[in-house]
Write an enzyme that holds these catalytic residues in place. Structure first.
Site, PDB file in Angstrom:
ATOM      1  N   GLU A   1       0.782  -3.333   2.656  1.00 55.17           N
ATOM      2  CA  GLU A   1      -0.585  -3.786   2.361  1.00 55.17           C
ATOM      3  C   GLU A   1      -1.206  -4.416   3.599  1.00 55.17           C
ATOM      4  O   GLU A   1      -0.490  -4.927   4.459  1.00 55.17           O
ATOM      5  CB  GLU A   1      -0.534  -4.862   1.261  1.00 55.17           C
ATOM      6  CG  GLU A   1      -0.909  -4.383  -0.111  1.00 55.17           C
ATOM      7  CD  GLU A   1      -2.392  -4.048  -0.261  1.00 55.17           C
ATOM      8  OE1 GLU A   1      -3.088  -3.810   0.736  1.00 55.17           O
ATOM      9  OE2 GLU A   1      -2.846  -4.016  -1.422  1.00 55.17           O
ATOM     10  N   ASP A   2      -2.524  -4.432   3.651  1.00 51.95           N
ATOM     11  CA  ASP A   2      -3.187  -5.151   4.744  1.00 51.95           C
ATOM     12  C   ASP A   2      -3.337  -6.625   4.408  1.00 51.95           C
ATOM     13  O   ASP A   2      -3.143  -7.491   5.250  1.00 51.95           O
ATOM     14  CB  ASP A   2      -4.549  -4.524   5.082  1.00 51.95           C
ATOM     15  CG  ASP A   2      -5.441  -4.365   3.868  1.00 51.95           C
ATOM     16  OD1 ASP A   2      -4.929  -4.403   2.735  1.00 51.95           O
ATOM     17  OD2 ASP A   2      -6.663  -4.206   4.041  1.00 51.95           O
TER      18      ASP A   2
ATOM     19  N   ASP B   1      -4.660 -11.275  -1.353  1.00 47.10           N
ATOM     20  CA  ASP B   1      -5.742 -12.245  -1.492  1.00 47.10           C
ATOM     21  C   ASP B   1      -5.538 -12.964  -2.846  1.00 47.10           C
ATOM     22  O   ASP B   1      -4.810 -13.943  -2.928  1.00 47.10           O
ATOM     23  CB  ASP B   1      -7.039 -11.442  -1.423  1.00 47.10           C
ATOM     24  CG  ASP B   1      -8.244 -12.278  -1.067  1.00 47.10           C
ATOM     25  OD1 ASP B   1      -8.189 -13.493  -1.250  1.00 47.10           O
ATOM     26  OD2 ASP B   1      -9.257 -11.703  -0.625  1.00 47.10           O
TER      27      ASP B   1
ATOM     28  N   LYS C   1      -3.683 -14.783   2.174  1.00 42.29           N
ATOM     29  CA  LYS C   1      -4.670 -15.859   2.074  1.00 42.29           C
ATOM     30  C   LYS C   1      -4.280 -16.756   0.905  1.00 42.29           C
ATOM     31  O   LYS C   1      -4.694 -16.526  -0.228  1.00 42.29           O
ATOM     32  CB  LYS C   1      -6.025 -15.194   1.779  1.00 42.29           C
ATOM     33  CG  LYS C   1      -7.205 -15.852   2.420  1.00 42.29           C
ATOM     34  CD  LYS C   1      -8.478 -15.232   1.904  1.00 42.29           C
ATOM     35  CE  LYS C   1      -9.143 -14.317   2.881  1.00 42.29           C
ATOM     36  NZ  LYS C   1     -10.438 -13.834   2.377  1.00 42.29           N
TER      37      LYS C   1
ATOM     38  N   PHE D   1     -13.619 -14.440   5.309  1.00 36.46           N
ATOM     39  CA  PHE D   1     -13.641 -13.002   5.031  1.00 36.46           C
ATOM     40  C   PHE D   1     -13.313 -12.264   6.330  1.00 36.46           C
ATOM     41  O   PHE D   1     -14.064 -12.321   7.294  1.00 36.46           O
ATOM     42  CB  PHE D   1     -14.991 -12.545   4.481  1.00 36.46           C
ATOM     43  CG  PHE D   1     -14.890 -11.191   3.826  1.00 36.46           C
ATOM     44  CD1 PHE D   1     -14.604 -11.064   2.477  1.00 36.46           C
ATOM     45  CD2 PHE D   1     -15.032 -10.033   4.595  1.00 36.46           C
ATOM     46  CE1 PHE D   1     -14.469  -9.804   1.895  1.00 36.46           C
ATOM     47  CE2 PHE D   1     -14.897  -8.769   4.010  1.00 36.46           C
ATOM     48  CZ  PHE D   1     -14.619  -8.666   2.653  1.00 36.46           C
TER      49      PHE D   1
ATOM     50  N   ASP E   1     -12.175  -3.792   5.718  1.00 34.65           N
ATOM     51  CA  ASP E   1     -13.607  -3.482   5.751  1.00 34.65           C
ATOM     52  C   ASP E   1     -14.453  -4.564   5.091  1.00 34.65           C
ATOM     53  O   ASP E   1     -13.965  -5.397   4.328  1.00 34.65           O
ATOM     54  CB  ASP E   1     -13.879  -2.172   5.013  1.00 34.65           C
ATOM     55  CG  ASP E   1     -13.788  -2.344   3.489  1.00 34.65           C
ATOM     56  OD1 ASP E   1     -12.795  -2.931   3.008  1.00 34.65           O
ATOM     57  OD2 ASP E   1     -14.722  -1.921   2.780  1.00 34.65           O
TER      58      ASP E   1
ATOM     59  N   ARG F   1     -13.657  -1.111   9.830  1.00 32.90           N
ATOM     60  CA  ARG F   1     -12.219  -0.815   9.776  1.00 32.90           C
ATOM     61  C   ARG F   1     -11.669  -0.474  11.159  1.00 32.90           C
ATOM     62  O   ARG F   1     -10.491  -0.668  11.432  1.00 32.90           O
ATOM     63  CB  ARG F   1     -11.950   0.360   8.832  1.00 32.90           C
ATOM     64  CG  ARG F   1     -12.227   0.064   7.364  1.00 32.90           C
ATOM     65  CD  ARG F   1     -11.616   1.160   6.500  1.00 32.90           C
ATOM     66  NE  ARG F   1     -12.188   1.217   5.168  1.00 32.90           N
ATOM     67  CZ  ARG F   1     -11.773   0.483   4.130  1.00 32.90           C
ATOM     68  NH1 ARG F   1     -10.790  -0.368   4.277  1.00 32.90           N
ATOM     69  NH2 ARG F   1     -12.351   0.616   2.944  1.00 32.90           N
TER      70      ARG F   1
HETATM   71  C1  PRP Z   1      -8.298  -4.979  -0.529  1.00 28.38           C
HETATM   72  C2  PRP Z   1      -6.992  -5.031   0.263  1.00 28.38           C
HETATM   73  C3  PRP Z   1      -5.944  -5.236  -0.784  1.00 28.38           C
HETATM   74  C4  PRP Z   1      -6.668  -6.028  -1.855  1.00 28.38           C
HETATM   75  C5  PRP Z   1      -6.262  -7.473  -1.785  1.00 28.38           C
HETATM   76  O1  PRP Z   1      -8.483  -3.687  -1.001  1.00 28.38           O
HETATM   77  O2  PRP Z   1      -6.781  -3.825   0.981  1.00 28.38           O
HETATM   78  O3  PRP Z   1      -5.480  -4.027  -1.324  1.00 28.38           O
HETATM   79  O4  PRP Z   1      -8.080  -5.896  -1.593  1.00 28.38           O
HETATM   80  O5  PRP Z   1      -6.980  -8.255  -2.715  1.00 28.38           O
HETATM   81  P1  PRP Z   1      -6.321  -8.925  -4.008  1.00 28.38           P
HETATM   82  O6  PRP Z   1      -5.027  -9.565  -3.577  1.00 28.38           O
HETATM   83  O7  PRP Z   1      -7.348  -9.938  -4.398  1.00 28.38           O
HETATM   84  O8  PRP Z   1      -6.116  -7.880  -5.051  1.00 28.38           O
HETATM   85  P2  PRP Z   1      -9.910  -3.101  -1.469  1.00 28.38           P
HETATM   86  O9  PRP Z   1     -10.002  -3.137  -2.951  1.00 28.38           O
HETATM   87  O10 PRP Z   1     -11.012  -3.793  -0.700  1.00 28.38           O
HETATM   88  O11 PRP Z   1      -9.804  -1.574  -1.045  1.00 28.38           O
HETATM   89  P3  PRP Z   1      -9.605  -0.913   0.421  1.00 28.38           P
HETATM   90  O12 PRP Z   1      -8.205  -1.262   0.880  1.00 28.38           O
HETATM   91  O13 PRP Z   1      -9.786   0.538   0.176  1.00 28.38           O
HETATM   92  O14 PRP Z   1     -10.651  -1.505   1.346  1.00 28.38           O
END
Ligand code: PRP
Length: 178
Positions: A100-101, A104, A132, A153, A160, A166
């Protein structure tokens, strides 16, 4: 030549990211020594981190992609996770590493762990570039963490805002001026 239209303030530089990824790759290689690993890259945000990380893992890897989304075009989590694209491999009895990136609220990864566990892998570990803690709602164990960050953020290196930024090679902070 690419025109530089914006340069958001850096939170984590390219060099810091590269150095940390080497350390994570080393730990993963050591922990799974002699075994095969199924790496699941969570699209879209983790695509750059995952591609850099697997180059630092010295194990036989099978790479899979899954696409989940929770944010839409907002800076706030929507509170529900949509599975947009599933992996194609059978992970029963396999060592699985989810990449994962960012973790949150933890909702995305909790949902993903639940989806994976019913498929009976040998084990499932999680690597996340960022965490985070201030936003955490669903407690999640991050086995391989890049950086813990404050409640800003963040964009770049795969992450993104409304589909943009990105391609930034570092982790930046989204300010009103960007
Ligand atoms: C983002 C990120 C994680 C997730 C984290 O994905 O890449 O997968 O949110 O947030 P959380 O812990 O509150 O669930 P996003 O839905 O923005 O999709 P993307 O990766 O395609 O940008």
């Amino acid at each position: 030549m690419k025109m530089e239209l914006f340069s958001p303030e850096a939170l984590i530089t390219e060099d810091e990211i590269a150095h940390r990824i080497e350390e994570l790759g080393y730990s993963i290689t050591k922990d799974f020594e002699g075994q095969e690993l199924v790496v699941i890259c969570v699209l879209k945000g983790a695509f750059i981190f995952c591609s850099d990380l697997i180059k630092k893992i010295n194990l036989p890897i099978k790479l899979e992609f899954i696409s989940l989304s929770s944010y839409g075009d907002s800076t706030q989590s929507s509170g529900s996770v949509r599975l947009d694209m599933d992996i194609t491999a059978n992970i029963e009895g396999k060592n699985v590493l989810i990449v994962e990136d960012i973790v949150d609220t933890g909702l995305t990864i909790k949902t993903l762990m639940d989806i994976m566990k019913v498929r009976k892998p040998k084990n499932v570990k999680l690597a996340s570039l960022l965490y985070k803690p201030s936003k955490m709602k669903h407690s999640v164990k991050i086995d391989y963490l890049g950086f813990e960050i404050e409640d800003k953020f963040v964009i770049g290196y795969g992450l993104d805002y409304a589909g943009r930024y990105r391609e930034l090679p570092y982790i930046g902070i989204l300010n009103a001026g960007n």
